[in-house]
Scaffold this motif. Sequence first.
Motif, short mmCIF file in Angstrom:
data_model
loop_
_atom_site.label_atom_id
_atom_site.label_comp_id
_atom_site.label_asym_id
_atom_site.label_seq_id
_atom_site.Cartn_x
_atom_site.Cartn_y
_atom_site.Cartn_z
N LYS A 1 8.17 -6.98 -25.09
CA LYS A 1 7.06 -7.91 -25.34
C LYS A 1 7.29 -9.31 -24.79
CE LYS A 1 5.71 -5.47 -29.56
NZ LYS A 1 5.45 -5.56 -31.02
N PHE A 2 8.07 -9.42 -23.69
CA PHE A 2 8.30 -10.72 -23.08
C PHE A 2 7.36 -10.99 -21.91
CE2 PHE A 2 12.57 -10.12 -25.05
CZ PHE A 2 12.54 -11.24 -25.86
N ILE A 3 6.73 -9.96 -21.37
CA ILE A 3 5.71 -10.13 -20.34
C ILE A 3 4.55 -9.20 -20.69
CG2 ILE A 3 7.37 -10.81 -18.55
CD1 ILE A 3 7.17 -8.05 -17.38
N PRO A 4 3.38 -9.37 -20.05
CA PRO A 4 2.20 -8.58 -20.43
C PRO A 4 2.43 -7.08 -20.41
CG PRO A 4 1.56 -10.38 -19.01
CD PRO A 4 3.06 -10.38 -19.04
N ARG A 5 1.77 -6.39 -21.34
CA ARG A 5 1.93 -4.94 -21.47
C ARG A 5 1.38 -4.17 -20.29
NH1 ARG A 5 0.07 -4.67 -27.81
NH2 ARG A 5 2.05 -5.36 -28.72
N MET A 6 0.55 -4.81 -19.49
CA MET A 6 -0.04 -4.10 -18.34
C MET A 6 1.04 -3.59 -17.39
SD MET A 6 -1.55 -7.09 -15.87
CE MET A 6 -0.47 -8.23 -14.99
N PHE A 7 2.25 -4.19 -17.44
CA PHE A 7 3.32 -3.76 -16.55
C PHE A 7 3.91 -2.40 -16.97
CE2 PHE A 7 3.31 -8.33 -15.69
CZ PHE A 7 3.32 -8.33 -14.31
N THR A 8 3.56 -1.90 -18.16
CA THR A 8 4.08 -0.60 -18.60
C THR A 8 3.14 0.55 -18.22
OG1 THR A 8 2.97 -0.75 -20.76
CG2 THR A 8 5.18 -1.70 -20.58
N VAL A 9 1.99 0.22 -17.64
CA VAL A 9 0.97 1.23 -17.34
C VAL A 9 1.24 1.85 -15.96
CG1 VAL A 9 -1.49 1.68 -17.02
CG2 VAL A 9 -0.71 0.04 -18.76
N ARG A 10 1.27 3.17 -15.91
CA ARG A 10 1.42 3.86 -14.63
C ARG A 10 0.05 3.99 -13.96
NH1 ARG A 10 6.35 6.29 -13.64
NH2 ARG A 10 7.75 6.47 -15.44
N GLY A 11 0.04 3.86 -12.64
CA GLY A 11 -1.21 3.97 -11.89
C GLY A 11 -1.55 5.40 -11.53
N ASP A 12 -2.54 5.56 -10.66
CA ASP A 12 -3.00 6.89 -10.26
C ASP A 12 -1.88 7.74 -9.66
OD1 ASP A 12 -5.46 6.21 -11.11
OD2 ASP A 12 -6.39 6.03 -9.13
N ARG A 13 -0.94 7.09 -8.98
CA ARG A 13 0.13 7.83 -8.31
C ARG A 13 1.44 7.81 -9.10
NH1 ARG A 13 -1.27 11.17 -4.32
NH2 ARG A 13 0.66 10.73 -3.19
N LEU A 14 1.34 7.51 -10.40
CA LEU A 14 2.45 7.53 -11.35
C LEU A 14 3.47 6.42 -11.13
CD1 LEU A 14 3.10 11.38 -11.62
CD2 LEU A 14 1.84 9.92 -13.20
N ILE B 1 0.84 -1.21 0.00
CA ILE B 1 0.00 0.00 0.00
C ILE B 1 0.87 1.25 0.00
CG2 ILE B 1 -1.66 1.34 1.37
CD1 ILE B 1 -2.84 -1.35 2.30
N LEU B 2 1.93 1.22 0.80
CA LEU B 2 2.82 2.38 0.88
C LEU B 2 3.45 2.68 -0.48
CD1 LEU B 2 3.92 4.45 2.87
CD2 LEU B 2 5.79 2.89 3.39
N ASN B 3 3.85 1.64 -1.21
CA ASN B 3 4.44 1.86 -2.53
C ASN B 3 3.42 2.30 -3.55
OD1 ASN B 3 7.49 0.97 -2.97
ND2 ASN B 3 6.64 -0.23 -1.29
N LEU B 4 2.17 1.87 -3.39
CA LEU B 4 1.12 2.33 -4.30
C LEU B 4 0.84 3.82 -4.12
CD1 LEU B 4 -1.42 -0.65 -4.08
CD2 LEU B 4 -0.03 -0.01 -6.06
N ARG B 5 1.21 4.38 -2.99
CA ARG B 5 1.01 5.81 -2.74
C ARG B 5 2.01 6.66 -3.51
NH1 ARG B 5 -2.42 7.31 1.28
NH2 ARG B 5 -1.42 9.35 1.34
N GLY B 6 3.05 6.05 -4.05
CA GLY B 6 4.00 6.82 -4.85
C GLY B 6 5.41 6.72 -4.31
N TYR C 1 4.30 2.19 -11.23
CA TYR C 1 3.86 1.05 -12.03
C TYR C 1 3.10 0.10 -11.10
CZ TYR C 1 6.95 2.95 -15.58
OH TYR C 1 7.55 3.78 -16.51
N SER C 2 1.84 0.45 -10.85
CA SER C 2 1.07 -0.20 -9.81
C SER C 2 0.80 -1.68 -10.08
CB SER C 2 -0.26 0.53 -9.59
OG SER C 2 -0.95 0.70 -10.81
N ASN C 3 0.68 -2.08 -11.34
CA ASN C 3 0.45 -3.50 -11.63
C ASN C 3 1.62 -4.34 -11.16
OD1 ASN C 3 -2.11 -3.21 -12.84
ND2 ASN C 3 -1.20 -2.66 -14.79
N GLY C 4 2.84 -3.86 -11.41
CA GLY C 4 4.02 -4.58 -10.95
C GLY C 4 4.09 -4.64 -9.43
N ILE C 5 3.70 -3.55 -8.78
CA ILE C 5 3.73 -3.50 -7.30
C ILE C 5 2.74 -4.50 -6.72
CG2 ILE C 5 3.19 -2.03 -5.32
CD1 ILE C 5 4.22 0.36 -7.02
N ILE C 6 1.53 -4.53 -7.27
CA ILE C 6 0.50 -5.43 -6.76
C ILE C 6 0.86 -6.89 -6.99
CG2 ILE C 6 -1.91 -6.14 -7.06
CD1 ILE C 6 -2.53 -3.18 -7.69
#
Length: 608
Positions: free
Chosen positions: A332-345, A157-162, A347-352
């Motif tokens: 393109k070796f892992i899903p593209r969702m890992f390149t998406v930045r979350g609300d707090r900028l 959670i702390l890392n998802l905050r930015g 890479y929330s998918n990787g963190i989760i």
Amino acid sequence: MVSTLKRWLIGRPLKSTELGEQRLNKKKALAILSSDALSSVAYGPEQILLVLITISAAAFWYSIPIGMGVLVLLLALILSYRQIIFAYPHGGGAYVVSKQNLGTYPGLIAGGSLLVDYILTVAVSVSAGTDAITSAFPALHAHTVSIAVVFVILITILNLRGLTESASILAYPVYLFVLALFILIGAGLYNILTGGVSPGLHAPIGTPVAGISLFLLLRAFASGSSALTGVEAISNAIPNFKDPAPNNAAKTLMAMGAILALLFSGIVFLAYYYGIVPKAEVTVVSQIAEQTFGRNFMYFFIQGTTALILILAANTGYSAFPLLAVNLAKDKFIPRMFTVRGDRLGYSNGIIILGFLSILLILASKGQTEELIPLYAVGVFIPFTLSQTGMMIKWIRQKPEGWVLKLIINTTGALISFTVTMMFFLTKLAQVWPVFVFLPLIVYLFNRIKKHYEAVSEQLRLTTCEPAVPIEGNVVILPVAGLTHVVEHSLNYAKSLSADQIIAVFVPFEREAGAQFEEKWSKWQPDVRLVTLHSPYRSIIQPLSKFIDVVQRKASESHYQVTVIIPQFIPKKGWHNILHNQTSFMIRAHLLYRKDVIVTTVPYHLKK
């Protein structure tokens, strides 16, 4: 409610223009990216003693030359990764270096090893921190797993905050730990110099020890080298630094190396001089602190800060795993969702994903991750070896100014790293054998994902795709369940499409119900054809699917398009959905995989 909870946990969304504000200065970066390496001081020296104790306590004096060997390896790695920082200023570390200089497969091996290693970083660090807490408070031993899982959730959670916010909070425990250990080492050396520690607690350096062998010494050296895990994290995370990023990253790396060398050598020396014998439920640092200060405030301060940094060492994984995942995803070796930045900028998918997999590992190992430390160490020494070898190839090919010295540094690092890796395989095969299973599987998975993306790209590209089949008309199929506003709304939409034919389909379970509905329909919509499909097995999807097949075959002969319009009412409140059968959702999910059938959902929103 979910949105409110999310805002409370991770904060307000940040604009893309605020990305620069999320970069780290050297002080915060040192705390965030060095916590893994610095925390390994708490168990690295202990790993040396655990090997030497198999001979006798008299062999503990060998921890001094072994410790010096570890410092030589540390120096080689620090100098080498400093070169990597300037050679590859956009980050990527061992993965990028290995891929560009050794080839795709060595790069994937390095990248796969590091991804798994960062998962192990979180699990091992949090479990080790929990052990430090339970060493001070033995009554908590029964709750080790629960405590570790809670800590992983909090750090996630702390890392998802930015990045900036997590760094501001986590910097204090890291620097407190460094201060606490310097106080411990200083007090320990003072006690030794003033005669407060009996020289009889340890065997003098050079004492002959029966049964000692070069193989055992190399085994102890390999175990002690686990203290160097996390050294590569800074080179992976260069994009997280404020400009000039490479310069700031290099200075942070050198500072980390200096602090790690002082703390490691201090703990190794005190453990030897105090004659510390490793125990199952009391860590070496805990024993040194107790002998130096007794069980007073300073003891609990050292134990508390040690527990904190061991837990927060997991944050190195949270900083490096998402960035490594981004590099792999871009290739393109892992899903593209890992390149998406979350609300707090971040890479929330990787963190989760990292938090989730770490919790699974803690649960699977029941919080007893001591057996994972060799796997954890070998998982990072494989990338160490590959990255150093990659840099050797780079200097030989390019021959820039001063390349000979650079080549010597990288060659030294590669040879020592390779030796350590081989020692792990030779001496700890029972713990590190999973490497031979998961690495080939990960590389295979990387390649399968890459082939999928290439196949999708090839099929979607206009220059290579098959020419689109012309559409001469449209046949609309409208599944109906009754005479309702939902059906009426969908029927009006169907008529607005100027379809050549609209077919309403009703699937009754009883023939009487079908006859009654046909009578009502003929009075309500006499101009729209109704087809009744009796379903004796009470399935809606199967008879509807067969009917669509028949219509689709006939329509394709005339180049007609089949469109299935699915009426769906939307409850006012989300929880109301569980009170309904979700038949429309199941029909849509089934039909989406049907070729040459267009599926359209027409929502009807309820007001109360």
